[in-house]
Enzyme design. Structure first.
Site, PDB file in Angstrom:
ATOM      1  N   TYR A 158     -38.025 -23.491  44.511  1.00 10.71           N
ATOM      2  CA  TYR A 158     -37.796 -22.346  45.404  1.00 10.71           C
ATOM      3  C   TYR A 158     -36.608 -22.658  46.299  1.00 10.71           C
ATOM      4  CZ  TYR A 158     -42.453 -20.692  44.034  1.00 10.71           C
ATOM      5  OH  TYR A 158     -43.536 -20.252  43.335  1.00 10.71           O
TER       6      TYR A 158
ATOM      7  N   PHE B  52     -43.931 -23.833  41.036  1.00 17.74           N
ATOM      8  CA  PHE B  52     -44.732 -22.677  41.465  1.00 17.74           C
ATOM      9  C   PHE B  52     -45.417 -22.862  42.825  1.00 17.74           C
ATOM     10  CE2 PHE B  52     -44.571 -22.217  36.819  1.00 17.74           C
ATOM     11  CZ  PHE B  52     -44.064 -20.926  36.720  1.00 17.74           C
TER      12      PHE B  52
ATOM     13  N   HIS C 156     -43.686 -14.969  31.449  1.00 17.86           N
ATOM     14  CA  HIS C 156     -43.586 -15.563  32.783  1.00 17.86           C
ATOM     15  C   HIS C 156     -44.373 -14.725  33.793  1.00 17.86           C
ATOM     16  CE1 HIS C 156     -41.743 -17.174  36.433  1.00 17.86           C
ATOM     17  NE2 HIS C 156     -41.454 -18.245  35.684  1.00 17.86           N
TER      18      HIS C 156
END
Ligand code: SF4
Length: 475
Positions: free
Chosen positions: A320, A331, A440
């Site tokens: 991220y 994630f 995804h």
């Protein structure tokens, strides 16, 4: 019966009988790591050093990485070993010398090795005896010093003179075994405060010099179990460490090394120029930009999920890129930041699949600690610039990681979500492992094949079919 003339031959024989697998109790997978570990072991227990080096050798995978590390950060990393600023200085000076004078490798002669400032004979003997099986001398640490004196093998008090006495008496062929075996004997039987003479195999012949109290009745018994269980191993001509067989010679198959197995498995790629260039690139980026995740969290996927414990792997793409999110697990975000859209969709699917309610946080550490490796293909990113560190080398390391899991482990479940992750399927041995593919979980694609794919129950079913405990998927 009190014998006063030590019979060295029978002492060596006794040591071989009682400590056939005697090994120096520091973890290593390369001689350079053994050199660093031995430096850190001054005034510190081997157990503590081994704990620190588990992550230290991942963060600093080569002498170059140690030499170029930020001093304050390295000192902080070494804090648990005590005298950390002095040790950081010593480690950097030694590693600099290795890089500048010996091509980043430990030289194989004691003269060259002790020519490096800060390396004394004991450290040099530890590395050369234990890593290369080279009889350059005999390791004399405080244990060997004490035991040799009590056994009457030396009346000297300095390590150099004690070593010279031992080298005169012990056959040269036995030197590389004798040192580590005497250390083990001193650590577990002939201890400093209360030597266990009653169960010592040498009681009959030992003069017990300097030991208080009457000679006990002999009641020989095996020493207590050792805390360190690593095999005795040696580096061959090809640079690979292999265990030494019962006959004393290296076996022909590469060992599963006892240092963090990730380091052992990935040592080769991490020692190649492209990896060092990658680390240089990331450091240059950090000097000029904000880079995520923070340095000490780049390898969280590896440190939280050791190779031997990987049961499931969920491949992500990029960390991220917003402030405070990334912490080294694909994630997953830090507990205090909002849950990103892809993870929200994963939680929706988790509820649909297993009825597990979404928590208020997006921190997936609990999965990682159960053997779910959350690995991104790229391990760093410049703030607010997705994909900015792609193509600089991380993919080579993470591909090598996937191949290592496929090669070294059995019955792992690979969850490949989206085209990018699915490209990695070619690295996986489908004959040994389960590959579950789906779209995804991003909001752009979750409705076209992620929702309803039931990856969590699918992974557990695959694990249970192979007799493994399922994952408790509650985040
Ligand atoms: S434990 Fe006792 S008998 Fe054994 S080597 Fe030490 S001093 Fe000698």
């Amino acid at each position: 019966m009190a014998a006063h003339v030590p019979n060295v031959e029978s002492i060596v024989q006794g040591l071989r009988q009682h400590h056939p697998d005697a090994t120096y109790e520091l973890d290593w997978s390369t001689p350079e790591q053994m050199l660093v570990a031995t430096t850190l072991a001054a005034q510190c227990t081997d157990e503590r050093v081994n704990k620190v080096t588990q992550t230290l050798f991942v963060k600093y995978p080569s002498p170059k990485a140690f030499a170029e590390a930020d001093f304050d950060e390295l000192a902080e990393d070494l804090k648990p070993t005590g005298f950390f600023r002095q040790k950081a200085q010593a480690v950097q000076a030694i590693c600099r010398a290795l890089v500048e004078r010996f091509g980043g490798k430990v030289p194989r002669t004691i003269d060259e090795l002790t020519s490096i400032h800060g390396i004394a004979r004991k450290t040099a003997n530890v590395v050369l005896n234990c890593c290369f099986d080279l009889p350059t001398g005999i390791i004399v640490d405080t244990h060997v010093q004490r035991v040799a004196q009590r056994m009457g093998l030396s009346t000297n008090t300095t390590p150099e003179k004690i070593e010279a006495d031992l080298m005169q008496q012990v056959p040269k062929d036995d030197w590389t075994f004798f040192g580590p075996a005497m250390v083990i004997h001193g650590r577990y039987t002939c201890t400093a405060k209360e030597p266990a003479c009653a169960r010592c195999p040498f009681l009959d012949q030992c003069p017990r010099k300097g030991v208080d109290g009457p000679r006990p009745q002999a009641a020989p018994a095996p020493p207590p179990p050792r805390k360190f269980q690593g095999p005795r191993k040696v580096v061959g001509e090809d640079g690979v460490a292999r265990p030494i067989t019962a006959g004393g010679r290296p076996s022909t198959t590469a060992t599963t090394l006892t240092v963090d197995p990730w380091v052992a498995t990935l040592a080769k790629p991490m020692d190649e120029p492209w990896f060092l260039e990658l680390l240089d690139f990331v450091e240059r980026e950090r000097a000029e930009h904000e880079v995520f995740p923070p340095r000490d969290q780049v390898f969280s996927a590896y440190s939280l999920t050791p190779l031997a414990e990987v049961k499931v792997i969920i491949l992500g793409q990029d960390p991220y890129h917003d402030v405070g999110q990334a912490h080294g697990l694909s994630f997953s975000v830090q507990p205090s930041v909002p849950i990103p859209p892809s993870l929200r969709n994963m939680y929706k699917e988790l509820h649909g699949d297993l009825g597990i309610d979404a928590p208020a946080h997006g921190h997936l550490r609990r999965w990682a600690e159960q053997g779910v490796m959350l690995l991104n293909a790229v391990l760093t990113v410049r703030a607010h610039e997705p994909g900015s560190h792609a193509g600089h080398g991380w993919e080579r390391l993470t591909d090598a990681t996937i191949q290592a899991i496929s090669r070294e482990r059995d019955h792992v479940v690979f969850l490949l979500w989206g085209k990018h992750a699915q490209k990695k399927a070619k690295l996986i041995d489908r004959g040994k492992h389960t590959v579950l593919e789906a779209n995804h979980p991003s909001p752009l694609s979750a409705r076209q094949g992620f929702f309803g794919s039931r990856p969590f129950s699918g992974a557990n079913a695959a694990l249970e079919r192979k007799g493994q405990a399922p994952i408790d998927w509650r985040p």
